[in-house]
Write a protein that holds these residues in place. Structure first.
Motif, short mmCIF file in Angstrom:
data_model
loop_
_atom_site.label_atom_id
_atom_site.label_comp_id
_atom_site.label_asym_id
_atom_site.label_seq_id
_atom_site.Cartn_x
_atom_site.Cartn_y
_atom_site.Cartn_z
N UNK A 105 27.98 111.53 38.72
CA UNK A 105 28.95 111.47 39.82
C UNK A 105 30.33 111.93 39.34
N UNK A 106 31.10 112.47 40.25
CA UNK A 106 32.40 113.03 39.88
C UNK A 106 33.45 112.53 40.87
N UNK A 107 34.71 112.66 40.48
CA UNK A 107 35.78 112.27 41.39
C UNK A 107 36.17 113.48 42.22
N UNK A 108 36.48 113.22 43.50
CA UNK A 108 36.86 114.31 44.40
C UNK A 108 38.05 115.08 43.82
N UNK A 109 38.99 114.35 43.20
CA UNK A 109 40.19 115.00 42.66
C UNK A 109 39.82 115.99 41.54
N UNK A 134 31.32 130.44 40.36
CA UNK A 134 30.23 129.52 40.72
C UNK A 134 30.36 128.25 39.88
N UNK A 135 30.47 127.13 40.56
CA UNK A 135 30.57 125.84 39.87
C UNK A 135 29.25 125.10 40.02
N UNK A 136 28.68 124.71 38.87
CA UNK A 136 27.45 123.90 38.92
C UNK A 136 27.85 122.44 39.06
N UNK A 137 27.13 121.72 39.93
CA UNK A 137 27.38 120.30 40.14
C UNK A 137 26.04 119.61 39.94
N UNK A 138 25.87 118.97 38.78
CA UNK A 138 24.55 118.41 38.50
C UNK A 138 24.62 117.06 37.80
N UNK A 139 23.57 116.27 37.98
CA UNK A 139 23.51 114.98 37.27
C UNK A 139 23.00 115.19 35.85
N UNK A 140 22.49 116.39 35.57
CA UNK A 140 21.97 116.68 34.23
C UNK A 140 23.14 117.02 33.32
#
Lengths: 123, 198
Positions: free
Chosen positions: A108-112, A81-87
């Motif tokens: 924000x993150x890069x697609x790569x 499980x990968x968390x994707x958060x602005x926090x």
């Protein structure tokens, strides 16, 4: 057959962006708008979800709740499980780890970067 | 003197009622002081948040426009390259065609990467929408406090219709620290933290 990844986020923009990046890399994508929606969709799936990418702050059931629920289920006890958060505060990351997340990406993150992270678990 | 006594009692009674009512007003003002103070603190916070949104939206738009400009330039160069290929084909210069084709493939890769950069930058929509929800929630909070102050000044208890309004309000879910450019922690440190645990 392509591996299935579930993307959980209440932002349609993020869902679209993440789905686009994953599909371009050959993965199948299922989407959910919050934790409750994700649990409902996962339990109705005939085949397994190989990895879950989830936001933290969501209505109905947040990311922490979703991870806890999945970890309590024998079938998903080891699903990455990968968390994707602005926090990006220490508290959020520690809590994410405590509930059983496998890794944590900051928006924000890069697609790569996302694809590299996903590949760590699925290749 | 005896005639004055009831008057004295009445005056004393009036004064004590007046004192009680002044006391009540003071308590009410004390109660109102906190919401007012909190509201006055929230207005600059919301304003700051809105300024930040405006700055970050502008920066993201510039970033995207720069990339679009590069993409347009690449397409123009590619068109020129294709024209040259046509001429080479007519003249039968196969070696030149191969070199031009390689150049076009390289340009296509660069264009593709630029397009991905634009896609990455489009995440500003999610970040600014979270920041706007944060600012909106601060303003909504101020509205609630001001309404409760107005109610208290009118001597009304709690406004039920206002509570209903609050219930009907959109649920705002956001990361209060969402930011497009200013990250406190870099990804490597986070990965390291998870790796140590694993």
């Amino acid at each position: 057959m392509a591996l299935k990844i579930m993307v959980v986020d209440d932002s349609p923009t993020v869902v679209k962006f993440v789905s686009f990046s994953l599909k371009k890399s050959g993965y199948d994508v299922i989407t959910a708008c919050d934790g409750m929606d994700a649990i409902e969709k996962i339990s109705n799936l005939s085949d397994d979800v190989s990895l879950v990418i989830t936001d933290l702050n969501m209505p109905n059931l947040d990311g922490y709740g979703l991870i806890e629920a999945l970890r309590q289920n024998q079938q998903h006890a080891d699903t990455p499980i990968i968390i994707l958060s602005s926090e990006d505060g220490d508290d959020d990351r520690e809590r994410g780890m405590d509930v059983g997340a496998s890794s944590y990406l900051v928006k924000p993150f890069k697609a790569s970067v996302l694809i590299t992270e996903v590949s760590k678990y699925l290749n | 003197m005896s005639e004055n006594q009831p008057l004295q009692y009445r005056i004393q009674e009036e004064i004590s009622e007046l004192a009680a009512s002044v006391n009540e007003i003071v308590t009410k003002f004390r109660d109102l002081q906190n919401p007012l103070k909190e509201s006055s603190e929230k207005v600059p916070k919301a304003t700051k948040q809105l300024d930040k949104i405006s700055e970050q939206t502008e920066a993201a738009t510039h970033q995207m426009l720069d990339r679009v400009e590069k993409i347009v330039q690449q397409v123009e160069d590619s068109k020129k390259g294709l024209d040259e290929i046509k001429v080479c084909t007519k003249d039968g210069r196969t070696d030149d065609i191969s070199a031009l084709a390689d150049d076009l493939i390289e340009k296509a890769d660069i264009t593709c990467n630029d397009a991905y950069t634009i896609i990455d930058a489009l995440q500003f929509q999610d970040i600014t929408s979270q920041q706007m929800n944060h600012a909106a929630s601060l303003l909504e909070d101020i509205e609630v406090r001001l309404q409760s102050i107005m109610g208290a000044l009118k001597g009304q208890p709690s406004d039920e219709t206002h509570d209903e309004k609050r219930r009907d309000r959109k649920t705002r879910v956001y990361d209060p620290h969402a930011d497009l450019f200013d990250k406190k922690t870099d990804q490597l440190a986070i990965d390291d933290m998870f790796a140590r645990k694993g």
